[in-house]
Design a protein around this motif. Structure first.
Motif, PDB file in Angstrom:
ATOM      1  N   ARG A  91       2.227  -7.832  -7.149  1.00  0.00           N
ATOM      2  CA  ARG A  91       2.573  -7.466  -5.770  1.00  0.00           C
ATOM      3  C   ARG A  91       3.585  -6.335  -5.746  1.00  0.00           C
ATOM      4  O   ARG A  91       3.866  -5.774  -4.695  1.00  0.00           O
ATOM      5  CB  ARG A  91       3.128  -8.693  -5.023  1.00  0.00           C
ATOM      6  CG  ARG A  91       2.127  -9.821  -4.875  1.00  0.00           C
ATOM      7  CD  ARG A  91       0.868  -9.349  -4.179  1.00  0.00           C
ATOM      8  NE  ARG A  91       1.153  -8.790  -2.852  1.00  0.00           N
ATOM      9  CZ  ARG A  91       0.332  -7.977  -2.197  1.00  0.00           C
ATOM     10  NH1 ARG A  91      -0.799  -7.573  -2.750  1.00  0.00           N
ATOM     11  NH2 ARG A  91       0.653  -7.529  -0.994  1.00  0.00           N
ATOM     12  N   LEU A  92       4.132  -6.010  -6.907  1.00  0.00           N
ATOM     13  CA  LEU A  92       5.063  -4.890  -7.042  1.00  0.00           C
ATOM     14  C   LEU A  92       4.789  -4.200  -8.362  1.00  0.00           C
ATOM     15  O   LEU A  92       4.826  -4.839  -9.419  1.00  0.00           O
ATOM     16  CB  LEU A  92       6.514  -5.383  -6.987  1.00  0.00           C
ATOM     17  CG  LEU A  92       7.618  -4.348  -7.253  1.00  0.00           C
ATOM     18  CD1 LEU A  92       7.583  -3.229  -6.214  1.00  0.00           C
ATOM     19  CD2 LEU A  92       8.992  -5.019  -7.266  1.00  0.00           C
ATOM     20  N   LEU A  93       4.471  -2.919  -8.301  1.00  0.00           N
ATOM     21  CA  LEU A  93       4.217  -2.119  -9.498  1.00  0.00           C
ATOM     22  C   LEU A  93       5.366  -1.142  -9.677  1.00  0.00           C
ATOM     23  O   LEU A  93       5.695  -0.380  -8.766  1.00  0.00           O
ATOM     24  CB  LEU A  93       2.901  -1.353  -9.364  1.00  0.00           C
ATOM     25  CG  LEU A  93       2.560  -0.384 -10.498  1.00  0.00           C
ATOM     26  CD1 LEU A  93       2.303  -1.150 -11.801  1.00  0.00           C
ATOM     27  CD2 LEU A  93       1.337   0.476 -10.131  1.00  0.00           C
ATOM     28  N   LEU A  94       5.994  -1.168 -10.855  1.00  0.00           N
ATOM     29  CA  LEU A  94       7.123  -0.296 -11.159  1.00  0.00           C
ATOM     30  C   LEU A  94       6.694   0.724 -12.212  1.00  0.00           C
ATOM     31  O   LEU A  94       6.154   0.352 -13.258  1.00  0.00           O
ATOM     32  CB  LEU A  94       8.308  -1.115 -11.680  1.00  0.00           C
ATOM     33  CG  LEU A  94       8.773  -2.263 -10.782  1.00  0.00           C
ATOM     34  CD1 LEU A  94       9.863  -3.070 -11.471  1.00  0.00           C
ATOM     35  CD2 LEU A  94       9.266  -1.738  -9.438  1.00  0.00           C
TER      36      LEU A  94
ATOM     37  N   VAL B 100       5.309  -8.914 -10.809  1.00  0.00           N
ATOM     38  CA  VAL B 100       5.705  -7.517 -10.989  1.00  0.00           C
ATOM     39  C   VAL B 100       5.028  -6.946 -12.232  1.00  0.00           C
ATOM     40  O   VAL B 100       5.024  -7.587 -13.293  1.00  0.00           O
ATOM     41  CB  VAL B 100       7.241  -7.395 -11.132  1.00  0.00           C
ATOM     42  CG1 VAL B 100       7.644  -5.948 -11.392  1.00  0.00           C
ATOM     43  CG2 VAL B 100       7.939  -7.929  -9.881  1.00  0.00           C
ATOM     44  N   GLY B 101       4.460  -5.770 -12.113  1.00  0.00           N
ATOM     45  CA  GLY B 101       3.917  -5.034 -13.252  1.00  0.00           C
ATOM     46  C   GLY B 101       4.762  -3.805 -13.508  1.00  0.00           C
ATOM     47  O   GLY B 101       5.254  -3.185 -12.561  1.00  0.00           O
ATOM     48  N   VAL B 102       4.946  -3.460 -14.784  1.00  0.00           N
ATOM     49  CA  VAL B 102       5.814  -2.332 -15.140  1.00  0.00           C
ATOM     50  C   VAL B 102       5.076  -1.397 -16.095  1.00  0.00           C
ATOM     51  O   VAL B 102       4.464  -1.845 -17.070  1.00  0.00           O
ATOM     52  CB  VAL B 102       7.126  -2.813 -15.816  1.00  0.00           C
ATOM     53  CG1 VAL B 102       8.055  -1.619 -16.054  1.00  0.00           C
ATOM     54  CG2 VAL B 102       7.817  -3.873 -14.974  1.00  0.00           C
ATOM     55  N   VAL B 103       5.132  -0.100 -15.799  1.00  0.00           N
ATOM     56  CA  VAL B 103       4.690   0.935 -16.740  1.00  0.00           C
ATOM     57  C   VAL B 103       5.943   1.650 -17.209  1.00  0.00           C
ATOM     58  O   VAL B 103       6.579   2.373 -16.444  1.00  0.00           O
ATOM     59  CB  VAL B 103       3.708   1.922 -16.080  1.00  0.00           C
ATOM     60  CG1 VAL B 103       3.309   3.007 -17.084  1.00  0.00           C
ATOM     61  CG2 VAL B 103       2.474   1.202 -15.572  1.00  0.00           C
ATOM     62  N   PHE B 104       6.309   1.418 -18.463  1.00  0.00           N
ATOM     63  CA  PHE B 104       7.542   1.992 -19.003  1.00  0.00           C
ATOM     64  C   PHE B 104       7.323   3.449 -19.406  1.00  0.00           C
ATOM     65  O   PHE B 104       6.199   3.893 -19.631  1.00  0.00           O
ATOM     66  CB  PHE B 104       8.019   1.185 -20.218  1.00  0.00           C
ATOM     67  CG  PHE B 104       8.447  -0.213 -19.878  1.00  0.00           C
ATOM     68  CD1 PHE B 104       9.715  -0.464 -19.368  1.00  0.00           C
ATOM     69  CD2 PHE B 104       7.578  -1.284 -20.061  1.00  0.00           C
ATOM     70  CE1 PHE B 104      10.106  -1.759 -19.053  1.00  0.00           C
ATOM     71  CE2 PHE B 104       7.962  -2.579 -19.748  1.00  0.00           C
ATOM     72  CZ  PHE B 104       9.223  -2.812 -19.245  1.00  0.00           C
TER      73      PHE B 104
ATOM     74  N   ASP C 188      -3.103  -2.132  -3.283  1.00  0.00           N
ATOM     75  CA  ASP C 188      -2.809  -2.709  -1.970  1.00  0.00           C
ATOM     76  C   ASP C 188      -1.447  -3.383  -1.889  1.00  0.00           C
ATOM     77  O   ASP C 188      -1.127  -4.023  -0.893  1.00  0.00           O
ATOM     78  CB  ASP C 188      -3.902  -3.711  -1.567  1.00  0.00           C
ATOM     79  CG  ASP C 188      -3.970  -4.909  -2.508  1.00  0.00           C
ATOM     80  OD1 ASP C 188      -3.218  -4.925  -3.511  1.00  0.00           O
ATOM     81  OD2 ASP C 188      -4.761  -5.829  -2.236  1.00  0.00           O
ATOM     82  N   ALA C 189      -0.626  -3.255  -2.931  1.00  0.00           N
ATOM     83  CA  ALA C 189       0.720  -3.825  -2.914  1.00  0.00           C
ATOM     84  C   ALA C 189       1.733  -2.683  -2.935  1.00  0.00           C
ATOM     85  O   ALA C 189       1.398  -1.533  -2.656  1.00  0.00           O
ATOM     86  CB  ALA C 189       0.917  -4.780  -4.082  1.00  0.00           C
ATOM     87  N   VAL C 190       2.978  -2.987  -3.262  1.00  0.00           N
ATOM     88  CA  VAL C 190       4.038  -1.980  -3.264  1.00  0.00           C
ATOM     89  C   VAL C 190       4.153  -1.334  -4.646  1.00  0.00           C
ATOM     90  O   VAL C 190       4.123  -2.037  -5.666  1.00  0.00           O
ATOM     91  CB  VAL C 190       5.395  -2.615  -2.884  1.00  0.00           C
ATOM     92  CG1 VAL C 190       6.533  -1.599  -3.036  1.00  0.00           C
ATOM     93  CG2 VAL C 190       5.348  -3.152  -1.456  1.00  0.00           C
ATOM     94  N   ALA C 191       4.284  -0.027  -4.684  1.00  0.00           N
ATOM     95  CA  ALA C 191       4.548   0.683  -5.933  1.00  0.00           C
ATOM     96  C   ALA C 191       5.869   1.434  -5.802  1.00  0.00           C
ATOM     97  O   ALA C 191       6.130   2.072  -4.775  1.00  0.00           O
ATOM     98  CB  ALA C 191       3.428   1.663  -6.257  1.00  0.00           C
TER      99      ALA C 191
ATOM    100  N   GLY D  79       0.789  -1.220   0.000  1.00  0.00           N
ATOM    101  CA  GLY D  79       0.000   0.000   0.000  1.00  0.00           C
ATOM    102  C   GLY D  79       0.820   1.268   0.000  1.00  0.00           C
ATOM    103  O   GLY D  79       0.266   2.369  -0.014  1.00  0.00           O
ATOM    104  N   GLU D  80       2.143   1.134  -0.017  1.00  0.00           N
ATOM    105  CA  GLU D  80       3.028   2.292   0.041  1.00  0.00           C
ATOM    106  C   GLU D  80       3.629   2.582  -1.333  1.00  0.00           C
ATOM    107  O   GLU D  80       3.951   1.663  -2.082  1.00  0.00           O
ATOM    108  CB  GLU D  80       4.150   2.017   1.039  1.00  0.00           C
ATOM    109  CG  GLU D  80       5.009   3.225   1.370  1.00  0.00           C
ATOM    110  CD  GLU D  80       5.952   2.931   2.527  1.00  0.00           C
ATOM    111  OE1 GLU D  80       5.963   3.734   3.479  1.00  0.00           O
ATOM    112  OE2 GLU D  80       6.678   1.921   2.488  1.00  0.00           O
ATOM    113  N   VAL D  81       3.759   3.875  -1.641  1.00  0.00           N
ATOM    114  CA  VAL D  81       4.419   4.305  -2.878  1.00  0.00           C
ATOM    115  C   VAL D  81       5.791   4.856  -2.504  1.00  0.00           C
ATOM    116  O   VAL D  81       5.900   5.827  -1.747  1.00  0.00           O
ATOM    117  CB  VAL D  81       3.600   5.379  -3.619  1.00  0.00           C
ATOM    118  CG1 VAL D  81       4.330   5.813  -4.894  1.00  0.00           C
ATOM    119  CG2 VAL D  81       2.212   4.867  -3.953  1.00  0.00           C
ATOM    120  N   LEU D  82       6.829   4.232  -3.042  1.00  0.00           N
ATOM    121  CA  LEU D  82       8.211   4.659  -2.821  1.00  0.00           C
ATOM    122  C   LEU D  82       8.724   5.288  -4.103  1.00  0.00           C
ATOM    123  O   LEU D  82       8.668   4.659  -5.170  1.00  0.00           O
ATOM    124  CB  LEU D  82       9.072   3.456  -2.441  1.00  0.00           C
ATOM    125  CG  LEU D  82      10.581   3.699  -2.322  1.00  0.00           C
ATOM    126  CD1 LEU D  82      10.881   4.614  -1.142  1.00  0.00           C
ATOM    127  CD2 LEU D  82      11.325   2.372  -2.181  1.00  0.00           C
TER     128      LEU D  82
END
Length: 367
Positions: free
Chosen positions: A168-171, A92-96, A199-202, A38-41
């Motif tokens: 579980r991880l969005l980049l 992992v999902g990625v938005v380039f 609800d996962a890490v971004a 749930g946190e955006v880093l």
């Protein structure tokens, strides 16, 4: 949520010198990152700092030399144990930065693609993709191909494609760099809303401080492959610890040694230079003050300001409705003046001036 939920990473990547660079030294990234679900880093830093290398390492596109990467307690990569999950096997999902949408597929099938690669049947994948397009406000564009969509619409399709498989991880790699200023404002607002519901890490990679401040819960600032500062955006903006960060948030920043209210500046251009501050400290400190705190005069001012230095106008540029002056002398200062004040003082590049700052407008904090 267990104590192992979220991202824990020690990313070490060694990169050989680029051919023709003229340098015999390569580049080493050595950073530690943690983030809770749930946190955006946000990873913030200048060009070449290692932000994109870190993102590629998280995605599995660049192998680690050493260290470890775990997500929700599961080890994704550990070179010492010769363990490395392939990119397609990571949640992992990625938005380039340039979105990389498939030009021959519709918006619907672009979003469904990520689900199909996870083994979801075509009909179910398209139904899920339609739901995601509706969530990002593009239901009526489901049949459109990327070339028929605006930049902001393409960005939302790319975001939906990344989120549809429930990573579980969005980049997000500079997700708004390709947008014009007006579109960026709208998309930033929409992206904040979607990230708030994630609800996962971004992890957001950006060089734009506004994107980082608006979208992130915490910032990690990287310079030369190392973490130089980490914390909530407001804390980093108030207490920058490097010249790069100070420039981003618009502050004059100096490192020195405090003895009460007097700070002797390290490496001043003209011998020993002191700054009188509002805060009383002892030992290594940073001193910061905004460009608006600096007043500029053509002769030595008759002022109550405790800090007065002679300087030369090294540069001038418009900064919003102000003129930002680059002043060199005992200290390298930035000052903001109105255009009327610049005209009244008759300032041009090369003008000799006096700069003054009241002690009450400075802030000293431990270095």
């Amino acid at each position: 949520m267990s104590g192992e939920d979220g991202l824990r990473a020690h990313l070490v990547v060694d990169r050989a010198p680029r051919p023709g660079s003229g340098s015999a030294q390569g580049f080493r990234l050595d950073v530690r990152l943690t983030a809770r679900p749930g946190e955006v880093l946000a990873l913030l830093g200048p060009n070449g700092a290692g932000k994109t290398t870190a993102l590629r390492a998280l995605a599995g596109l660049t192998p680690l030399t050493a260290g470890e990467l775990t997500l929700d307690g599961r080890v994704l990569e550990q070179p010492a144990a010769r363990l490395r999950l392939a990119p397609e096997d990571r949640p992992v999902g990625v938005v380039f930065q340039d979105y990389l949408l498939f030009p021959h597929l519709s918006a619907l099938d672009n979003v469904a693609f990520g689900l199909r690669t996870r083994g979801v049947r075509k009909a179910a994948a398209r139904a899920e993709a339609a739901d995601w397009l509706d969530r990002v406000g593009l239901a009526e564009h489901a049949a459109a191909r990327p070339r028929a969509l605006s930049g902001g619409q393409q960005q939302r399709v790319a975001l939906a494609r990344a989120l549809a498989p429930h990573p579980r991880l969005l980049l997000l790699d500079e997700p708004m760099a390709a947008l014009d200023a007006r579109t960026r404002l709208d998309v930033r607002s929409q992206l904040r809303r979607h990230l708030a519901a994630f609800d996962a890490v971004a992890v957001l990679v950006t060089h734009d401080p506004l994107d980082a401040m608006v979208l992130a819960d915490r910032l990690t600032v990287i310079e030369d492959g190392r973490v130089v500062q980490h914390g909530p955006p407001a804390e980093i903006a108030r207490h920058p610890r490097s010249d790069y960060i100070a420039r981003l948030v618009g502050l004059n920043l100096f490192r020195g040694t405090a003895d009460g209210h007097e700070v002797t500046v390290d490496a001043a251009a003209a011998g020993e230079t002191r700054i009188t501050t509002a805060d009383s400290s002892t030992g290594p400190v940073f001193v910061a003050f905004p460009p608006s705190a600096v007043t500029v005069h053509r002769s030595h001012p008759d002022t109550s300001a405790r800090n007065v230095w002679q300087a030369v106008v090294a540069g001038m540029e418009l900064h919003g409705d102000q003129v930002r002056l680059d002043l060199t002398g005992e200290l390298r200062l930035t000052a903001d003046l109105t255009q009327g004040a610049v005209a009244e003082l008759g300032l041009i590049e090369g003008s000799t001036v006096w700069a003054a700052v009241k002690a009450t407008q400075t802030h000293a904090y431990p270095g």
